[in-house]
Design an enzyme around this catalytic site. Structure first.
Site, PDB file in Angstrom:
ATOM      1  N   LYS A  96       1.231  -1.188  -0.134  1.00 19.59           N
ATOM      2  CA  LYS A  96       0.204  -0.291   0.036  1.00 19.59           C
ATOM      3  C   LYS A  96       1.170   1.254   0.362  1.00 19.59           C
ATOM      4  O   LYS A  96       0.865   2.235  -0.677  1.00 19.59           O
ATOM      5  CB  LYS A  96      -0.863  -0.395   1.274  1.00 19.59           C
ATOM      6  CG  LYS A  96      -2.068  -1.661   1.396  1.00 19.59           C
ATOM      7  CD  LYS A  96      -2.351  -1.145   2.618  1.00 19.59           C
ATOM      8  CE  LYS A  96      -2.372  -0.931   3.563  1.00 19.59           C
ATOM      9  NZ  LYS A  96      -1.442  -2.351   4.255  1.00 19.59           N
TER      10      LYS A  96
ATOM     11  N   ARG B 187      -9.476   0.415   9.476  1.00 21.33           N
ATOM     12  CA  ARG B 187      -8.919  -0.772   9.264  1.00 21.33           C
ATOM     13  C   ARG B 187     -10.530  -1.453  10.319  1.00 21.33           C
ATOM     14  O   ARG B 187      -9.885  -1.932  10.396  1.00 21.33           O
ATOM     15  CB  ARG B 187      -8.017  -0.254  10.299  1.00 21.33           C
ATOM     16  CG  ARG B 187      -7.083  -0.864   8.799  1.00 21.33           C
ATOM     17  CD  ARG B 187      -5.196  -0.750  10.102  1.00 21.33           C
ATOM     18  NE  ARG B 187      -4.178  -1.062   9.525  1.00 21.33           N
ATOM     19  CZ  ARG B 187      -3.154  -0.637   8.805  1.00 21.33           C
ATOM     20  NH1 ARG B 187      -3.242   0.294   8.317  1.00 21.33           N
ATOM     21  NH2 ARG B 187      -1.762  -1.670   9.527  1.00 21.33           N
TER      22      ARG B 187
ATOM     23  N   ARG C 180      11.742  -5.586   4.519  1.00 19.29           N
ATOM     24  CA  ARG C 180      11.509  -4.648   5.019  1.00 19.29           C
ATOM     25  C   ARG C 180      11.968  -4.097   6.115  1.00 19.29           C
ATOM     26  O   ARG C 180      12.740  -2.999   6.799  1.00 19.29           O
ATOM     27  CB  ARG C 180      10.432  -3.996   5.503  1.00 19.29           C
ATOM     28  CG  ARG C 180       9.490  -2.321   5.459  1.00 19.29           C
ATOM     29  CD  ARG C 180       8.078  -1.946   4.393  1.00 19.29           C
ATOM     30  NE  ARG C 180       7.573  -1.950   5.565  1.00 19.29           N
ATOM     31  CZ  ARG C 180       6.215  -2.033   5.919  1.00 19.29           C
ATOM     32  NH1 ARG C 180       5.393  -2.217   4.538  1.00 19.29           N
ATOM     33  NH2 ARG C 180       5.367  -2.128   6.940  1.00 19.29           N
TER      34      ARG C 180
ATOM     35  N   ARG D 163      11.177   0.104  11.815  1.00 14.99           N
ATOM     36  CA  ARG D 163      10.190  -0.183  12.117  1.00 14.99           C
ATOM     37  C   ARG D 163      10.624  -0.621  13.351  1.00 14.99           C
ATOM     38  O   ARG D 163      10.634  -1.858  12.724  1.00 14.99           O
ATOM     39  CB  ARG D 163       8.818  -0.009  11.039  1.00 14.99           C
ATOM     40  CG  ARG D 163       8.687   1.273  10.663  1.00 14.99           C
ATOM     41  CD  ARG D 163       7.671   1.036   9.815  1.00 14.99           C
ATOM     42  NE  ARG D 163       6.505   0.344  10.154  1.00 14.99           N
ATOM     43  CZ  ARG D 163       4.912   0.223   9.469  1.00 14.99           C
ATOM     44  NH1 ARG D 163       4.932   0.504   8.870  1.00 14.99           N
ATOM     45  NH2 ARG D 163       4.396  -0.531  10.338  1.00 14.99           N
TER      46      ARG D 163
ATOM     47  N   ARG E 212       0.087  -8.348  14.084  1.00 14.66           N
ATOM     48  CA  ARG E 212      -0.178  -7.948  12.470  1.00 14.66           C
ATOM     49  C   ARG E 212      -1.958  -8.052  11.584  1.00 14.66           C
ATOM     50  O   ARG E 212      -2.458  -7.782  11.075  1.00 14.66           O
ATOM     51  CB  ARG E 212       0.019  -6.582  11.509  1.00 14.66           C
ATOM     52  CG  ARG E 212       0.967  -5.896  12.941  1.00 14.66           C
ATOM     53  CD  ARG E 212       2.347  -5.307  12.663  1.00 14.66           C
ATOM     54  NE  ARG E 212       2.626  -4.419  11.524  1.00 14.66           N
ATOM     55  CZ  ARG E 212       3.498  -3.989  10.469  1.00 14.66           C
ATOM     56  NH1 ARG E 212       4.689  -4.922  10.905  1.00 14.66           N
ATOM     57  NH2 ARG E 212       3.408  -3.268   9.310  1.00 14.66           N
TER      58      ARG E 212
HETATM   59  P1  AMP Z   1       0.973   0.532   8.904  1.00 15.42           P
HETATM   60  O1  AMP Z   1       2.019   1.981   8.729  1.00 15.42           O
HETATM   61  O2  AMP Z   1      -0.791   1.359   8.038  1.00 15.42           O
HETATM   62  O3  AMP Z   1       1.070  -0.465   8.511  1.00 15.42           O
HETATM   63  O4  AMP Z   1      -0.231   0.718  10.511  1.00 15.42           O
HETATM   64  C1  AMP Z   1       0.741   0.476  11.777  1.00 15.42           C
HETATM   65  C2  AMP Z   1       0.476   0.239  12.608  1.00 15.42           C
HETATM   66  O5  AMP Z   1      -0.238   1.426  12.843  1.00 15.42           O
HETATM   67  C3  AMP Z   1      -0.988  -1.131  12.754  1.00 15.42           C
HETATM   68  O6  AMP Z   1      -0.281  -2.289  13.618  1.00 15.42           O
HETATM   69  C4  AMP Z   1      -1.481  -0.084  13.760  1.00 15.42           C
HETATM   70  O7  AMP Z   1      -1.442  -0.928  14.934  1.00 15.42           O
HETATM   71  C5  AMP Z   1      -1.408   1.268  13.667  1.00 15.42           C
HETATM   72  N1  AMP Z   1      -3.235   1.785  12.783  1.00 15.42           N
HETATM   73  C6  AMP Z   1      -2.571   1.877  11.220  1.00 15.42           C
HETATM   74  N2  AMP Z   1      -3.294   2.526  10.704  1.00 15.42           N
HETATM   75  C7  AMP Z   1      -4.288   2.459  11.748  1.00 15.42           C
HETATM   76  C8  AMP Z   1      -6.108   1.940  11.331  1.00 15.42           C
HETATM   77  N3  AMP Z   1      -6.424   2.909  10.848  1.00 15.42           N
HETATM   78  N4  AMP Z   1      -6.484   2.104  12.737  1.00 15.42           N
HETATM   79  C9  AMP Z   1      -6.199   1.630  13.925  1.00 15.42           C
HETATM   80  N5  AMP Z   1      -4.442   1.474  13.915  1.00 15.42           N
HETATM   81  C10 AMP Z   1      -3.819   1.799  12.714  1.00 15.42           C
END
Ligand code: AMP
Length: 191
Positions: A14, A89, A128, A134, A146
Site C-alpha cells: 500500500k 481498518r 522491510r 520500524r 498484525r
Molecule cells: P501501517 O503503517 O498502516 O502498517 O500501521 C502501523 C500500525 O499503526 C498498525 O499496526 C496499527 O497499530 C496502527 N494503525 C495504523 N492505521 C490504523 C488504523 N486505521 N486503525 C487502527 N490502528 C492503525
C-alpha cells in the site's frame, strides 16, 4: 473530488503504490500509520498512547484514528481528492469515514484491494524491517499479530464496501510497475 481507498494486509504494498498513485493523480495521501508514527516521533500524548498498541501489532482505538482523519480532511480543504492508506481498518472506521465524506459530498469512488499470499507478506515485512527502522517490522511475532488483527477486524471492511459495489480486487504480486499498471487501469475506469 476523487477519493480512493488502497486496501490490503500489512506488507501488501500500500505504501509503495500510494507514493506512485498520488504522484500520477495529484491526490493527497492520508496514511494513518504515517500520521501515528509522526505523533510518536514528536512524543505527543496521542503518540505515546498509540505506541503501546503499535508495539504489540494491535490496532489503535477507533476514536484516535478517526479524530486524526477528521482533522486531516479539515486541514486540506482544497485537495483534489484523497488516497486513504491503512484506513479504514474496522467497520466502525468505515462508517465514520463515510459520514465525514458525506458532509463534503465526496464519497469513496473505489476501494482497490491488493491480494498477496501470507508467506509473501511475511517475507516482505521481514525484509522491510532490515531498513525501515520500524520495530513492528523486524519481529516475526509482531508481524503475525498484525496479520491476525487484519483477519479479525480489517478484512470485514472490504465486505462493507462490497455492499455498495465499490471493491476491486487487484493482484498484489509481480513487479512494482506491473501492480501499479493494474491499479491505474481500475482508477482510469472511474476517474
Ligand atoms: P501501517 O503503517 O498502516 O502498517 O500501521 C502501523 C500500525 O499503526 C498498525 O499496526 C496499527 O497499530 C496502527 N494503525 C495504523 N492505521 C490504523 C488504523 N486505521 N486503525 C487502527 N490502528 C492503525
Amino acid at each position: 473530488m476523487f477519493n480512493l481507498i488502497l486496501f490490503g494486509p500489512p506488507g501488501s504494498g500500500k505504501g509503495t503504490q500510494s507514493e506512485k498513485l498520488i504522484a500520477k493523480y495529484g491526490l493527497k495521501h492520508l496514511s494513518t500509520g504515517d500520521l501515528l508514527r509522526s505523533e510518536i516521533s514528536h512524543q505527543t500524548p496521542l503518540g505515546k498512547e498509540a505506541q503501546n498498541f503499535m508495539d504489540k501489532g494491535q490496532l489503535v482505538p477507533d476514536e484516535v484514528v478517526i479524530g486524526m482523519i477528521s482533522s486531516a480532511l479539515d486541514g486540506n480543504p482544497n485537495a483534489k481528492g484523497f488516497l486513504f492508506d491503512g484506513f479504514p481498518r474496522t467497520a466502525a472506521q468505515a462508517e465514520a469515514l463515510d459520514k465525514l465524506l458525506e458532509l463534503k459530498n465526496a464519497p469513496i469512488a473505489v476501494m482497490l484491494a491488493l491480494e498477496v499470499s501470507e508467506a509473501e507478506l511475511i517475507k516482505r515485512l521481514l525484509k522491510r524491517g532490515e531498513t525501515s527502522g520500524r520495530s513492528d517490522d523486524n519481529n516475526e511475532n509482531v508481524i503475525r499479530a498484525r496479520i491476525t488483527e487484519y483477519h479479525n477486524k480489517t478484512a470485514v471492511v472490504a465486505d462493507y464496501y462490497k455492499q455498495f459495489e465499490k471493491v476491486e480486487m487487484v493482484k498484489g504480486e509481480g513487479s512494482i510497475d506491473e501492480i501499479f499498471d493494474r491499479l491505474c487501469k481500475e482508477i482510469d475506469k472511474r476517474a
